[in-house]
Write a protein that holds these residues in place. Structure first.
Motif: not given
Length: 340
Positions: A83-84, A90, A93
């Motif tokens: 997701d980064s 991000h 997280k």
């Protein structure tokens, strides 16, 4: 195997974790495989002797801490990554999973009596001049890191802090490159490139270089690190330096699919990424190419030559041909209906 009868593996359903579980099981080691989804883990490891699935999440280490008791070696492969590079911020997280999660894991493991751990670090923690051969001593400065790279640098610091606090805690760190290979259920970004190539979705040659490695070879490096690695040492398992053009040629040889010939200039990549992120915000769909990915690609180009002398000498690390890796990866996807 140096007192290794029972192992705990985090990130067990990932590309590296899954291959590590199989490598350990093949050697007769009893494995406790941490997975957020027991159903997914059962599909991967069902019927594999000596594997016990442990449900848990790196964001909630106390929930599985009891399963660390009686473990000879902790292998930590779990990380927040994908997701980064999808646009947006991000960091929270990344920090919670990669940094705080590692700290909580090592603390819980020590309290449970675990005194040996192998941490999966990354080539992200190393840096050097363009074109240089990089070794384990060339540590990246935090101010030269994007958020994911920074999270891996800080995760390494957590390991060193734990050893400083506990003189009887033995930790080694293995640094993989861009992993390909069978077992890529995600798929990872590497596996997605493979699928995109076969489906003729790669528009051209990007100005990027990589250090390509088979996840099975990294898994063997992790086990060798548990067997023979020295406390507090980093060991590279980064694989082979390749340009994107080099990699596409191997894909073409393995698949018979014609590789794209045109080159995509950096400025065009930045424009595409900017538009892609804007469309993602409007539609709510994943971005096809993020600015973070393009910036990383351009920053790290020709910084993917790594010196494995230490790993070869101390761990016996070797790397199979990239063509073999891609052939096996493609066969794995095809067997699961991911490729027509």
């Amino acid at each position: 195997m140096r007192g290794l009868e029972t192992a705990f593996v985090t990130g067990a359903t990932g590309l590296l974790g899954g291959n590590l579980v199989r490598e350990l099981a093949a050697r007769g080691v009893r494995v406790r495989a941490l997975a957020r989804s027991p159903a997914k883990a059962a599909l991967q490891f069902g019927g594999l002797a000596g594997v016990e699935i442990v449900e848990g999440d790196m964001l909630a280490v106390p929930g599985f801490a009891a399963a660390l008791a009686g473990v000879d070696v902790l292998f930590h492969t779990a990380a927040h990554f994908r997701d980064s590079y999808t646009g947006g911020d991000h960091w929270d997280k990344l920090r919670a999973t990669n940094v705080d999660g590692a700290r909580n894991l090592l603390s819980a493991a020590y309290d449970a009596g675990v005194r040996r751990a192998v941490m999966t670090s990354s080539i992200a923690v190393l840096d050097g001049p363009r074109g240089a051969v990089i070794n384990e001593t060339m540590v990246r400065r935090v101010d030269r890191a994007d958020d994911y790279y920074r999270s891996k640098i800080l995760a390494d610091e957590v390991a060193f802090e734990a050893m400083k606090a506990h003189s009887d805690l033995d930790i080694t760190l293995v640094l993989p490159g861009w992993m390909h290979g069978p077992g890529d259920a995600g798929p990872t970004s590497a596996g997605q490139v493979t699928l995109d190539f076969i489906n003729r979705k790669l528009p051209g040659i990007v100005p990027a270089t990589f250090s390509v490695v088979d996840a099975r070879d990294v898994a063997r490096a992790l086990v060798a690190s548990a067997e023979r690695g020295r406390r507090g040492e980093r060991y590279l398992a980064a694989g082979r330096h390749m340009t994107m053009a080099d990699l596409l040629k191997v894909y073409e040889q393995v698949t018979g699919v014609a590789a794209p010939k045109g080159k995509i200039p950096p400025l065009l990549l930045l424009v595409i990424a900017t538009v892609s992120e804007a469309m993602a915000r409007l539609t709510g769909k994943p971005t096809l190419l993020s600015l973070a990915t393009v910036r990383l690609m351009l920053r790290e180009a020709e910084r993917s030559r790594f010196d494995h002398a230490k790993s070869e000498r101390e761990l016996g690390v070797t790397f199979r041909p990239v063509a073999e890796t891609l052939r096996d990866e493609i066969a794995w996807f095809r067997a699961r209906g991911r490729i027509a």
